[in-house]
Design a protein around this motif. Structure first.
Motif, mmCIF file in Angstrom:
data_model
loop_
_atom_site.group_PDB
_atom_site.id
_atom_site.type_symbol
_atom_site.label_atom_id
_atom_site.label_comp_id
_atom_site.label_asym_id
_atom_site.label_seq_id
_atom_site.Cartn_x
_atom_site.Cartn_y
_atom_site.Cartn_z
ATOM 1 N N LEU A 21 0.820 -1.207 0.000
ATOM 2 C CA LEU A 21 0.000 0.000 0.000
ATOM 3 C C LEU A 21 0.861 1.267 0.000
ATOM 4 C CD1 LEU A 21 -2.852 -1.005 2.479
ATOM 5 C CD2 LEU A 21 -2.985 -0.806 -0.010
ATOM 6 N N TYR A 22 1.963 1.220 0.717
ATOM 7 C CA TYR A 22 2.869 2.379 0.728
ATOM 8 C C TYR A 22 3.412 2.652 -0.672
ATOM 9 C CZ TYR A 22 7.057 5.150 1.516
ATOM 10 O OH TYR A 22 8.034 6.113 1.450
ATOM 11 N N LEU A 23 3.851 1.597 -1.359
ATOM 12 C CA LEU A 23 4.363 1.776 -2.715
ATOM 13 C C LEU A 23 3.265 2.239 -3.667
ATOM 14 C CD1 LEU A 23 6.643 -1.397 -2.988
ATOM 15 C CD2 LEU A 23 7.366 0.964 -2.603
ATOM 16 N N LEU A 24 2.044 1.750 -3.441
ATOM 17 C CA LEU A 24 0.941 2.119 -4.320
ATOM 18 C C LEU A 24 0.565 3.591 -4.179
ATOM 19 C CD1 LEU A 24 -1.309 1.270 -6.299
ATOM 20 C CD2 LEU A 24 -2.690 0.671 -4.295
ATOM 21 N N PHE A 25 0.448 4.067 -2.942
ATOM 22 C CA PHE A 25 -0.023 5.426 -2.709
ATOM 23 C C PHE A 25 1.082 6.470 -2.855
ATOM 24 C CE2 PHE A 25 -3.287 3.055 -0.202
ATOM 25 C CZ PHE A 25 -4.367 3.400 -0.995
ATOM 26 N N THR A 26 2.324 6.048 -2.973
ATOM 27 C CA THR A 26 3.429 6.991 -3.214
ATOM 28 C C THR A 26 3.892 6.948 -4.660
ATOM 29 O OG1 THR A 26 5.022 5.312 -2.476
ATOM 30 C CG2 THR A 26 4.244 6.908 -0.840
ATOM 31 N N ASN A 27 3.064 6.347 -5.532
ATOM 32 C CA ASN A 27 3.389 6.249 -6.958
ATOM 33 C C ASN A 27 4.731 5.566 -7.207
ATOM 34 O OD1 ASN A 27 1.004 7.574 -7.771
ATOM 35 N ND2 ASN A 27 1.948 9.586 -7.421
ATOM 36 N N SER A 28 5.018 4.560 -6.390
ATOM 37 C CA SER A 28 6.264 3.801 -6.549
ATOM 38 C C SER A 28 5.975 2.318 -6.767
ATOM 39 C CB SER A 28 7.156 3.984 -5.316
ATOM 40 O OG SER A 28 7.437 5.348 -5.087
ATOM 41 N N GLY A 29 4.829 2.034 -7.354
ATOM 42 C CA GLY A 29 4.446 0.641 -7.541
ATOM 43 C C GLY A 29 5.400 -0.139 -8.406
ATOM 44 N N GLU A 30 6.098 0.566 -9.340
ATOM 45 C CA GLU A 30 7.030 -0.158 -10.207
ATOM 46 C C GLU A 30 8.243 -0.684 -9.445
ATOM 47 O OE1 GLU A 30 8.263 4.094 -10.005
ATOM 48 O OE2 GLU A 30 6.379 3.021 -10.371
ATOM 49 N N ALA A 31 8.472 -0.166 -8.233
ATOM 50 C CA ALA A 31 9.608 -0.656 -7.448
ATOM 51 C C ALA A 31 9.368 -2.072 -6.951
ATOM 52 C CB ALA A 31 9.872 0.267 -6.258
ATOM 53 N N PHE A 32 8.101 -2.479 -6.860
ATOM 54 C CA PHE A 32 7.785 -3.840 -6.418
ATOM 55 C C PHE A 32 7.827 -4.751 -7.642
ATOM 56 C CE2 PHE A 32 4.984 -7.285 -4.923
ATOM 57 C CZ PHE A 32 5.582 -7.540 -3.712
ATOM 58 N N ASP A 33 9.030 -5.070 -8.074
ATOM 59 C CA ASP A 33 9.245 -5.841 -9.300
ATOM 60 C C ASP A 33 10.160 -7.007 -8.969
ATOM 61 O OD1 ASP A 33 9.836 -6.851 -11.791
ATOM 62 O OD2 ASP A 33 9.880 -4.884 -12.750
ATOM 63 N N VAL A 34 9.615 -8.211 -8.945
ATOM 64 C CA VAL A 34 10.400 -9.399 -8.595
ATOM 65 C C VAL A 34 11.481 -9.649 -9.632
ATOM 66 C CG1 VAL A 34 10.291 -11.869 -8.143
ATOM 67 C CG2 VAL A 34 8.436 -10.389 -7.374
ATOM 68 N N GLY A 35 11.127 -9.472 -10.920
ATOM 69 C CA GLY A 35 12.120 -9.696 -11.968
ATOM 70 C C GLY A 35 13.302 -8.761 -11.844
ATOM 71 N N ARG A 36 13.028 -7.514 -11.509
ATOM 72 C CA ARG A 36 14.116 -6.550 -11.336
ATOM 73 C C ARG A 36 14.995 -6.931 -10.156
ATOM 74 N NH1 ARG A 36 13.406 0.043 -11.064
ATOM 75 N NH2 ARG A 36 15.620 0.548 -10.841
ATOM 76 N N PHE A 37 14.367 -7.370 -9.071
ATOM 77 C CA PHE A 37 15.142 -7.782 -7.896
ATOM 78 C C PHE A 37 16.055 -8.966 -8.224
ATOM 79 C CE2 PHE A 37 15.331 -10.812 -4.323
ATOM 80 C CZ PHE A 37 16.108 -10.071 -3.443
ATOM 81 N N LEU A 38 15.524 -9.945 -8.959
ATOM 82 C CA LEU A 38 16.318 -11.120 -9.280
ATOM 83 C C LEU A 38 17.492 -10.783 -10.196
ATOM 84 C CD1 LEU A 38 13.506 -13.775 -9.883
ATOM 85 C CD2 LEU A 38 14.986 -13.553 -7.885
ATOM 86 N N GLU A 39 17.290 -9.847 -11.119
ATOM 87 C CA GLU A 39 18.333 -9.545 -12.080
ATOM 88 C C GLU A 39 19.334 -8.509 -11.578
ATOM 89 O OE1 GLU A 39 16.608 -8.488 -15.792
ATOM 90 O OE2 GLU A 39 15.873 -10.512 -16.201
ATOM 91 N N GLU A 40 18.933 -7.691 -10.613
ATOM 92 C CA GLU A 40 19.867 -6.712 -10.075
ATOM 93 C C GLU A 40 20.715 -7.279 -8.946
ATOM 94 O OE1 GLU A 40 17.741 -3.255 -8.904
ATOM 95 O OE2 GLU A 40 17.964 -2.295 -10.871
ATOM 96 N N THR A 41 20.260 -8.357 -8.329
ATOM 97 C CA THR A 41 21.017 -8.953 -7.234
ATOM 98 C C THR A 41 22.208 -9.709 -7.796
ATOM 99 O OG1 THR A 41 18.964 -9.212 -5.986
ATOM 100 C CG2 THR A 41 20.870 -10.463 -5.232
ATOM 101 N N SER A 42 23.352 -9.507 -7.200
ATOM 102 C CA SER A 42 24.583 -10.126 -7.695
ATOM 103 C C SER A 42 24.505 -11.649 -7.602
ATOM 104 C CB SER A 42 25.777 -9.634 -6.873
ATOM 105 O OG SER A 42 26.952 -10.353 -7.206
ATOM 106 N N PRO A 43 24.992 -12.354 -8.612
ATOM 107 C CA PRO A 43 25.051 -13.824 -8.523
ATOM 108 C C PRO A 43 25.853 -14.323 -7.329
ATOM 109 C CG PRO A 43 25.372 -13.118 -10.795
ATOM 110 C CD PRO A 43 25.369 -11.875 -9.953
ATOM 111 N N PHE A 44 26.825 -13.523 -6.884
ATOM 112 C CA PHE A 44 27.591 -13.932 -5.707
ATOM 113 C C PHE A 44 26.702 -13.985 -4.464
ATOM 114 C CE2 PHE A 44 31.302 -12.393 -8.196
ATOM 115 C CZ PHE A 44 32.064 -13.545 -8.123
ATOM 116 N N VAL A 45 25.693 -13.112 -4.404
ATOM 117 C CA VAL A 45 24.773 -13.122 -3.264
ATOM 118 C C VAL A 45 23.986 -14.425 -3.234
ATOM 119 C CG1 VAL A 45 22.760 -11.999 -2.243
ATOM 120 C CG2 VAL A 45 24.606 -10.620 -3.204
ATOM 121 N N TRP A 46 23.428 -14.828 -4.403
ATOM 122 C CA TRP A 46 22.658 -16.070 -4.450
ATOM 123 C C TRP A 46 23.538 -17.272 -4.138
ATOM 124 C CZ3 TRP A 46 17.777 -15.251 -4.139
ATOM 125 C CH2 TRP A 46 17.186 -14.157 -4.753
#
Length: 219
Positions: A21-46
């Motif tokens: 709800l916070y992301l929705l009402f602050t116009n930041s809904g695009e930040a809740f992106d699972v694909g982006r999280f998976l691809e931006e996280t370093s392979p060393f972390v996984w």
């Protein structure tokens, strides 16, 4: 189950709803992106998380099994001192669970090689990192429940042996089959990384097309 069970499920759900709800009402809904999280996280972390979970959960399973078995052996040994020595095999079975995790952690760590960050985000490295993460999680959970199973069976074996010496071998067979569950997890973990290569430097994404093929989020 009790109210505590429902509270343990409702609190994480409440946190997720509040964040959404916070992301929705602050116009930041695009930040809740699972694909982006998976691809931006370093392979060393996984990869590192997979190795850590593999060893950590395996050691936790071994410790939990010893925690369950040890008091029963000590308590039964007060009444029947003869059980103290031969029931130590239950402790060994629990310790083997931790050894499984350490062995797989060493095997997994061989896949991690030093790679420059600019050449790290490739399909092959992502595949290896995900294989290490989910393989380590699988091995760790298998060893966790295996340690719990062996601990309960070993505790029952000690108490049964204290009451009737003829029951020890029969309960020990159940304990042996319970300890094999950890070996199954080890085999599955090896299969999951069978096609995964070591981390290798890829071609730098110097053109827009190359960057698009690698990831739309990593620059």
């Amino acid at each position: 189950m009790g109210y505590s069970y429902y509270y343990s499920l409702s609190f994480p759900a409440f946190v997720v709803v509040v964040v959404a709800l916070y992301l929705l009402f602050t116009n930041s809904g695009e930040a809740f992106d699972v694909g982006r999280f998976l691809e931006e996280t370093s392979p060393f972390v996984w990869g590192g998380l997979g190795i850590g979970l593999c060893i950590g959960l395996s050691v936790l399973g071994a410790a939990w099994g010893i925690f369950l078995t040890g008091p029963s052996i000590l308590g039964g040994g007060v009444r029947a001192p003869r059980i103290s020595t031969k029931n130590l095999i239950s402790i060994i079975f629990c310790e083997v669970v931790a050894i499984y995790g350490v062995i797989m952690g060493i095997v997994y760590s061989a896949k991690l090689q030093s790679v420059p960050e600019a050449q790290l985000y490739t399909r092959e490295n992502f595949y290896t990192s995900y294989a290490l993460f989910f393989g380590g999680l699988t091995v760790g959970l298998c060893n966790l429940f295996c340690g719990l199973c062996v601990g309960i069976a070993g505790s029952s074996a000690a108490l049964a042996d204290a009451a009737d010496p003829g029951l020890f071998v029969k309960v020990l067979v159940i304990e042996v089959f319970g300890s094999v569950l950890g070996l199954f997890g080890l085999i599955v973990g090896l299969l999951m990384i069978g096609n995964a290569n070591e981390f290798a430097a890829g071609t730098p994404a110097s053109t827009p097309l190359a960057r698009a093929l690698t990831s739309v989020y990593v620059h």
